[in-house]
Design an enzyme around this catalytic site. Structure first.
Site, PDB file in Angstrom:
ATOM      1  N   CYS A 187    -165.569 -36.495 -61.407  1.00  0.00           N
ATOM      2  CA  CYS A 187    -167.019 -36.527 -61.665  1.00  0.00           C
ATOM      3  C   CYS A 187    -167.311 -37.020 -63.085  1.00  0.00           C
ATOM      4  O   CYS A 187    -167.022 -38.170 -63.387  1.00  0.00           O
ATOM      5  CB  CYS A 187    -167.644 -35.175 -61.352  1.00  0.00           C
ATOM      6  SG  CYS A 187    -169.418 -35.298 -61.060  1.00  0.00           S
ATOM      7  N   HIS A 189    -165.721 -33.930 -55.715  1.00  0.00           N
ATOM      8  CA  HIS A 189    -164.913 -32.837 -56.260  1.00  0.00           C
ATOM      9  C   HIS A 189    -163.857 -32.376 -55.260  1.00  0.00           C
ATOM     10  O   HIS A 189    -164.160 -31.577 -54.378  1.00  0.00           O
ATOM     11  CB  HIS A 189    -165.810 -31.657 -56.631  1.00  0.00           C
ATOM     12  CG  HIS A 189    -166.660 -31.928 -57.834  1.00  0.00           C
ATOM     13  ND1 HIS A 189    -166.286 -31.570 -59.106  1.00  0.00           N
ATOM     14  CD2 HIS A 189    -167.865 -32.549 -57.958  1.00  0.00           C
ATOM     15  CE1 HIS A 189    -167.217 -31.936 -59.971  1.00  0.00           C
ATOM     16  NE2 HIS A 189    -168.191 -32.532 -59.304  1.00  0.00           N
ATOM     17  N   GLU A 205    -161.619 -30.276 -55.691  1.00  0.00           N
ATOM     18  CA  GLU A 205    -161.175 -28.898 -55.916  1.00  0.00           C
ATOM     19  C   GLU A 205    -162.001 -27.842 -55.207  1.00  0.00           C
ATOM     20  O   GLU A 205    -161.652 -26.671 -55.226  1.00  0.00           O
ATOM     21  CB  GLU A 205    -161.157 -28.599 -57.426  1.00  0.00           C
ATOM     22  CG  GLU A 205    -162.513 -28.624 -58.121  1.00  0.00           C
ATOM     23  CD  GLU A 205    -162.931 -30.031 -58.568  1.00  0.00           C
ATOM     24  OE1 GLU A 205    -162.267 -30.999 -58.159  1.00  0.00           O
ATOM     25  OE2 GLU A 205    -163.930 -30.149 -59.296  1.00  0.00           O
TER      26      GLU A 205
END
Lengths: 188, 319
Positions: free
Chosen positions: A80, A166, A168
């Site tokens: 990001c 993202h 994660e």
């Protein structure tokens, strides 16, 4: 293997740490002010996301991160704001997205390069961005979405990757696999 | 490696013993998963040198204080209940800024804990703070999304050192740890409830009446969704509740004009609270909730809406 997570202030920086721990690897969250010497002791580097808008002047708040990019030769992944920072540093343009995305996004993989190895051509990811980076010389685009042309890229000359979404967070499909693929590129 | 509750609890107990030494500690419990698990760890680590304190803020769910006492004493933990509801409600009266609400609540909590600590000569305050609490509270480059009362809501000056054994964990890991420590399944799987309680489910300015209305609405949402889950109509969401909006709209009740508030129903899927997706609650369940709320709370509410926002861009609670 030891991974440094450089904290650009994301809500999900600690989730990167968790994802990497779950993959059985050691990682540490470090502030952007950490001295270069400390960073050089690691085997891979991750730049987290964050609320800073690197294309709109907040690049001043990235501490020593430019030095890390210039000196660290191992694999680097930017997420990001971290991706935008990488693109900007190497001559790209970080700017407000014409189509900002929050939450669910359908990702189209254009190139099953190392970080997307073994993944489907399209899957659901989670994003949260106001800005994006375009026109990045020396980088190749690996994925896009309906509203955003550069959702992932790689450097053509160094082991550097970036993604705008993202990997994660829990709601991103195959996120942990993306980190595993990335860490697979680190030597030790 | 995936989370290992056994090695985690062993090292958490050891480090808690190191930190607290021979001193006494109190632990703030709310009845939720996090503080209950922290209490179970603390009681293993510190034995009789730990005292549990539950502050009744007047902002709890229906029957909460009784439930907390019951579930913790069934786990062998003694709890002192402090009724501070009048203080909380009067300090919050008319306050509408969400950060102000959280700061006021954090301060009052600590005052109550300090009082309890004095009589027990406690030097440490154990809290069930988990990762999302300090993440969302912000610091440095990280934006403050919400000041969690146990982190950003804490006053700077405090008479006790804070011990936070669960700081690095997310809710799904805390649930696993709770199960490992032998806490009842119903407690470990309990849906999250915000630290500032119903204060952050009343949008705009708080009054005791509005707290009462949203408490009833939350109870209806919980009952109906749990009934639908039992009947196999849906999976139990991560969290499900009602929010009272300060928006008034026109309705018609028994041929008479009504002008009342709006309730939003929120139900989301999540694992760790850091991202979430609105639940696909069957429409008949939403309808049934709307029916019950507008009938039972007809003096106040004449419209019910469903919140379809994910996180991001929304957060799970509205404030």
């Amino acid at each position: 293997m030891k991974v440094a997570i450089v904290d650009f202030g994301s809500q999900w920086t600690h989730r990167i740490h968790r994802t990497i721990s779950y993959l059985g690897k050691e990682s540490k969250i470090l502030p952007v002010k950490a001295p270069l010497k400390e960073i050089m002791a690691y085997d891979a580097l991750i730049f987290s996301g964050g609320a800073i808008r690197v294309g709109l002047g907040d690049v001043d708040q990235t501490g020593n991160a430019r030095k890390y990019l210039d000196n660290f030769q191992g694999p680097i992944l930017g997420v990001c704001a971290g991706q935008q920072f990488i693109g900007l540093h190497f001559g790209g343009k970080a700017q407000p997205s014409p189509g900002p995305e929050y939450g669910k996004v359908e990702l189209f993989v254009d190139d099953k390069d190392e970080i997307f190895q073994g993944l489907p051509d399209r899957f659901t990811v989670w994003a949260s961005h106001n800005d994006e980076v375009i026109n990045t010389p020396g980088f190749k685009i690996l994925a896009h979405s309906k509203d955003c042309s550069n959702h992932a890229f790689k450097s053509l000359s160094r082991p550097i990757w970036g993604c705008l979404f993202h990997p994660e967070v829990e709601h991103t499909e195959y996120g942990s696999q993306i980190y595993a693929n990335f860490l697979g590129m680190a030597k030790r | 490696m995936k989370f290992d509750p056994s090695s985690f609890s062993q090292s958490a107990i050891e480090s808690m013993r190191r930190q607290v030494g021979n001193s006494n500690a109190i632990i703030a419990v709310s009845g939720g998963v996090d503080s209950s698990v922290a209490a179970a760890l603390a009681s293993k680590a510190l034995g009789s040198r730990i005292k549990c304190v539950f502050v009744d803020t007047g902002l709890m769910r229906e029957g909460e204080a009784e439930k907390v006492k019951e579930s913790l004493s069934s786990a062998g933990v003694q709890v002192e209940v402090i009724d501070e509801s009048k203080k909380f409600l009067s300090a919050l009266k008319g306050v509408s800024n969400p950060e102000k609400k959280r700061k006021i609540i954090g301060k009052l909590f600590i005052r109550a804990f300090e009082k309890a600590a004095k009589s027990f000569r406690a030097k440490f305050l154990v809290q069930g703070t988990i990762a999302p609490d300090w993440i969302e509270s912000g610091s440095g480059l990280r934006d403050t999304i919400k000041s969690h009362h146990n982190v950003g809501g804490l006053p700077k000056k405090m008479g006790m050192a804070v011990v936070e054994p669960l700081r690095e964990l997310y809710k799904d890991e805390v649930r696993q740890l709770g199960a490992f420590l032998g806490l009842p399944e119903s407690l470990c799987q309990r849906q999250p409830f915000p630290g500032p309680g119903l204060a952050v489910r009343v949008m705009g300015s708080i009054t005791p009446k509005k707290v009462e209305v949203v408490r009833k609405a939350c109870a209806i949402v919980e009952e109906e969704i749990e009934a639908a889950c039992k009947a196999g109509k849906m999976e139990r969401p991560w969290q499900y509740f009602a929010v009272l909006l300060p928006v008034k709209s026109v309705g018609v009740l028994g041929d008479a004009r009504a002008y009342g508030y709006t309730i939003a129903i929120r139900a989301v899927e999540s694992i760790d609270g850091m991202t979430a997706k609105a639940s696909a609650v069957p429409f008949e369940v939403i309808e049934r909730i709307s029916e019950r709320i507008t009938r039972q709370l007809k003096e106040h509410v004449n419209r019910v809406v469903y919140d379809a926002t994910s996180k991001p861009p929304g957060t799970i609670e509205w404030e």
